[in-house]
Design a protein around this motif. Sequence first.
Motif, PDB file in Angstrom:
ATOM      1  N   SER A 153      -5.806 -22.897  11.651  1.00 56.57           N
ATOM      2  CA  SER A 153      -6.625 -22.032  10.796  1.00 56.57           C
ATOM      3  C   SER A 153      -7.123 -20.827  11.575  1.00 56.57           C
ATOM      4  CB  SER A 153      -7.818 -22.816  10.231  1.00 56.57           C
ATOM      5  OG  SER A 153      -7.375 -23.881   9.416  1.00 56.57           O
ATOM      6  N   GLU A 154      -7.549 -21.039  12.806  1.00 52.14           N
ATOM      7  CA  GLU A 154      -8.017 -19.932  13.634  1.00 52.14           C
ATOM      8  C   GLU A 154      -6.878 -18.995  14.012  1.00 52.14           C
ATOM      9  OE1 GLU A 154      -9.977 -21.563  17.010  1.00 52.14           O
ATOM     10  OE2 GLU A 154     -11.519 -22.604  15.838  1.00 52.14           O
ATOM     11  N   ALA A 155      -5.726 -19.555  14.325  1.00 48.74           N
ATOM     12  CA  ALA A 155      -4.598 -18.739  14.774  1.00 48.74           C
ATOM     13  C   ALA A 155      -4.033 -17.872  13.655  1.00 48.74           C
ATOM     14  CB  ALA A 155      -3.509 -19.636  15.343  1.00 48.74           C
ATOM     15  N   PHE A 156      -4.000 -18.397  12.429  1.00 47.78           N
ATOM     16  CA  PHE A 156      -3.355 -17.678  11.331  1.00 47.78           C
ATOM     17  C   PHE A 156      -4.358 -17.053  10.369  1.00 47.78           C
ATOM     18  CE2 PHE A 156      -0.177 -20.661  12.847  1.00 47.78           C
ATOM     19  CZ  PHE A 156       0.953 -19.864  12.918  1.00 47.78           C
ATOM     20  N   GLY A 157      -5.642 -17.270  10.612  1.00 47.55           N
ATOM     21  CA  GLY A 157      -6.657 -16.655   9.765  1.00 47.55           C
ATOM     22  C   GLY A 157      -6.668 -17.181   8.342  1.00 47.55           C
ATOM     23  N   GLY A 158      -6.146 -18.372   8.127  1.00 47.47           N
ATOM     24  CA  GLY A 158      -6.122 -18.960   6.794  1.00 47.47           C
ATOM     25  C   GLY A 158      -7.121 -20.084   6.685  1.00 47.47           C
ATOM     26  N   SER A 159      -7.447 -20.460   5.473  1.00 45.45           N
ATOM     27  CA  SER A 159      -8.367 -21.564   5.264  1.00 45.45           C
ATOM     28  C   SER A 159      -7.683 -22.877   5.624  1.00 45.45           C
ATOM     29  CB  SER A 159      -8.823 -21.605   3.806  1.00 45.45           C
ATOM     30  OG  SER A 159      -7.730 -21.952   2.955  1.00 45.45           O
ATOM     31  N   ARG A 160      -8.486 -23.907   5.799  1.00 45.64           N
ATOM     32  CA  ARG A 160      -7.921 -25.226   6.089  1.00 45.64           C
ATOM     33  C   ARG A 160      -7.061 -25.719   4.926  1.00 45.64           C
ATOM     34  NH1 ARG A 160     -10.614 -28.350  10.253  1.00 45.64           N
ATOM     35  NH2 ARG A 160     -11.988 -26.977  11.446  1.00 45.64           N
ATOM     36  N   GLY A 161      -7.437 -25.334   3.715  1.00 51.02           N
ATOM     37  CA  GLY A 161      -6.644 -25.720   2.557  1.00 51.02           C
ATOM     38  C   GLY A 161      -5.255 -25.112   2.585  1.00 51.02           C
ATOM     39  N   LEU A 162      -5.173 -23.827   2.961  1.00 49.71           N
ATOM     40  CA  LEU A 162      -3.865 -23.173   3.039  1.00 49.71           C
ATOM     41  C   LEU A 162      -3.005 -23.783   4.133  1.00 49.71           C
ATOM     42  CD1 LEU A 162      -4.748 -19.388   2.524  1.00 49.71           C
ATOM     43  CD2 LEU A 162      -3.482 -20.887   0.964  1.00 49.71           C
ATOM     44  N   VAL A 163      -3.622 -24.081   5.276  1.00 44.98           N
ATOM     45  CA  VAL A 163      -2.868 -24.712   6.360  1.00 44.98           C
ATOM     46  C   VAL A 163      -2.397 -26.104   5.936  1.00 44.98           C
ATOM     47  CG1 VAL A 163      -3.017 -25.613   8.709  1.00 44.98           C
ATOM     48  CG2 VAL A 163      -4.046 -23.402   8.158  1.00 44.98           C
ATOM     49  N   SER A 164      -3.227 -26.832   5.205  1.00 47.54           N
ATOM     50  CA  SER A 164      -2.892 -28.190   4.780  1.00 47.54           C
ATOM     51  C   SER A 164      -1.742 -28.219   3.784  1.00 47.54           C
ATOM     52  CB  SER A 164      -4.110 -28.870   4.155  1.00 47.54           C
ATOM     53  OG  SER A 164      -5.145 -29.015   5.104  1.00 47.54           O
ATOM     54  N   LEU A 165      -1.429 -27.085   3.181  1.00 43.39           N
ATOM     55  CA  LEU A 165      -0.276 -27.030   2.282  1.00 43.39           C
ATOM     56  C   LEU A 165       1.010 -27.419   3.001  1.00 43.39           C
ATOM     57  CD1 LEU A 165      -0.676 -23.886  -0.019  1.00 43.39           C
ATOM     58  CD2 LEU A 165      -0.465 -26.279  -0.721  1.00 43.39           C
ATOM     59  N   ALA A 166       1.053 -27.166   4.318  1.00 41.83           N
ATOM     60  CA  ALA A 166       2.236 -27.556   5.088  1.00 41.83           C
ATOM     61  C   ALA A 166       2.457 -29.057   4.988  1.00 41.83           C
ATOM     62  CB  ALA A 166       2.081 -27.122   6.544  1.00 41.83           C
ATOM     63  N   TYR A 167       1.366 -29.808   5.017  1.00 36.19           N
ATOM     64  CA  TYR A 167       1.471 -31.267   4.920  1.00 36.19           C
ATOM     65  C   TYR A 167       1.901 -31.678   3.516  1.00 36.19           C
ATOM     66  CZ  TYR A 167       0.362 -36.099   6.142  1.00 36.19           C
ATOM     67  OH  TYR A 167       0.446 -37.447   6.411  1.00 36.19           O
ATOM     68  N   THR A 168       1.457 -30.937   2.518  1.00 42.12           N
ATOM     69  CA  THR A 168       1.896 -31.216   1.152  1.00 42.12           C
ATOM     70  C   THR A 168       3.401 -31.024   1.024  1.00 42.12           C
ATOM     71  OG1 THR A 168      -0.237 -30.485   0.277  1.00 42.12           O
ATOM     72  CG2 THR A 168       1.604 -30.570  -1.269  1.00 42.12           C
ATOM     73  N   PHE A 169       3.904 -29.907   1.565  1.00 38.81           N
ATOM     74  CA  PHE A 169       5.349 -29.672   1.536  1.00 38.81           C
ATOM     75  C   PHE A 169       6.093 -30.742   2.337  1.00 38.81           C
ATOM     76  CE2 PHE A 169       4.061 -25.067   0.883  1.00 38.81           C
ATOM     77  CZ  PHE A 169       4.421 -25.056  -0.446  1.00 38.81           C
ATOM     78  N   ASN A 170       5.460 -31.219   3.406  1.00 39.50           N
ATOM     79  CA  ASN A 170       6.050 -32.273   4.218  1.00 39.50           C
ATOM     80  C   ASN A 170       6.280 -33.531   3.386  1.00 39.50           C
ATOM     81  OD1 ASN A 170       5.676 -34.800   5.976  1.00 39.50           O
ATOM     82  ND2 ASN A 170       5.998 -33.247   7.541  1.00 39.50           N
ATOM     83  N   LEU A 171       5.281 -33.926   2.616  1.00 42.17           N
ATOM     84  CA  LEU A 171       5.390 -35.138   1.812  1.00 42.17           C
ATOM     85  C   LEU A 171       6.405 -34.968   0.683  1.00 42.17           C
ATOM     86  CD1 LEU A 171       1.610 -36.133   1.578  1.00 42.17           C
ATOM     87  CD2 LEU A 171       3.357 -37.038   3.113  1.00 42.17           C
ATOM     88  N   ILE A 172       6.435 -33.776   0.088  1.00 43.01           N
ATOM     89  CA  ILE A 172       7.404 -33.513  -0.982  1.00 43.01           C
ATOM     90  C   ILE A 172       8.829 -33.593  -0.438  1.00 43.01           C
ATOM     91  CG2 ILE A 172       8.280 -31.759  -2.570  1.00 43.01           C
ATOM     92  CD1 ILE A 172       5.382 -30.781  -2.869  1.00 43.01           C
ATOM     93  N   ALA A 173       9.067 -32.946   0.719  1.00 46.03           N
ATOM     94  CA  ALA A 173      10.397 -32.961   1.316  1.00 46.03           C
ATOM     95  C   ALA A 173      10.804 -34.375   1.713  1.00 46.03           C
ATOM     96  CB  ALA A 173      10.435 -32.039   2.537  1.00 46.03           C
ATOM     97  N   SER A 174       9.843 -35.130   2.249  1.00 47.19           N
ATOM     98  CA  SER A 174      10.136 -36.506   2.663  1.00 47.19           C
ATOM     99  C   SER A 174      10.529 -37.368   1.465  1.00 47.19           C
ATOM    100  CB  SER A 174       8.913 -37.101   3.371  1.00 47.19           C
ATOM    101  OG  SER A 174       9.170 -38.424   3.790  1.00 47.19           O
ATOM    102  N   ALA A 175       9.822 -37.189   0.357  1.00 49.41           N
ATOM    103  CA  ALA A 175      10.141 -37.966  -0.850  1.00 49.41           C
ATOM    104  C   ALA A 175      11.521 -37.604  -1.386  1.00 49.41           C
ATOM    105  CB  ALA A 175       9.077 -37.718  -1.916  1.00 49.41           C
ATOM    106  N   ALA A 176      11.824 -36.314  -1.414  1.00 51.75           N
ATOM    107  CA  ALA A 176      13.100 -35.869  -1.972  1.00 51.75           C
ATOM    108  C   ALA A 176      14.275 -36.295  -1.107  1.00 51.75           C
ATOM    109  CB  ALA A 176      13.085 -34.348  -2.135  1.00 51.75           C
TER     110      ALA A 176
END
Length: 211
Positions: free
Chosen positions: A14-37
């Motif tokens: 979050s500090e490095a990219f200037g984004g909120s924790r929610g935006l950074v956590s989207l990476a984990y959401t995509f991770n779970l979607i890709a893993s399921a597919a």
Amino acid sequence: GAQASFSVFIGPLSEAFGGSRGLVSLAYTFNLIASAAVGVVMGTLTDRKGPRLAALLCGLFIGSGFLLASRATHLWQLYLTLGVLCGMGTAGGFIVPTVILSRWFQTQRGLALGLAFTSIGISYMVGPPWAGYLIANLGWRTAYVIIGGIALLLALSMVSFFRLPSDGARTAGPSSVQAGGLSLREALGGSAFWVVFAVWGLQGFAIMAVT
């Protein structure tokens, strides 16, 4: 352990990219979607080609995902690396060892699986503190390089051990055990599969949401 450590990186990212924790956590959401597919693909690949190729691909996806994430300069790059690539890698995390152990052990199969999957609990205890130590002393980019490098090293060095037994090499079991098991159509038509599906879904929701 790498998967369990994701939350430790949220603050630094979050500090490095200037984004909120929610935006950074989207990476984990995509991770779970890709893993399921990709899980369905890895399961099919393991059935048709054996566990080695699937295990190798999983290690390569995870390793390259973390290594590329260490060079990211935009959030969307994290979504592709930590999200899609690493998610594709974790897709076989349960599938490959379950298939191998189920084929090797026809008696005490539950014990064999239970012993093997204690490693997951251990990794959830060890992974995040270790990742936190790397971040504090070396920075998050170097931490991702180390994690990715270890994943690649394990994939290339350990995959040769992932093999299915011949009929004679399996542990002896009672005559009632059927090596072939149910077909996919038969499994989908019964209630047992869907109960297990629901249980895994519920526990996955609880664990991944907390992570």
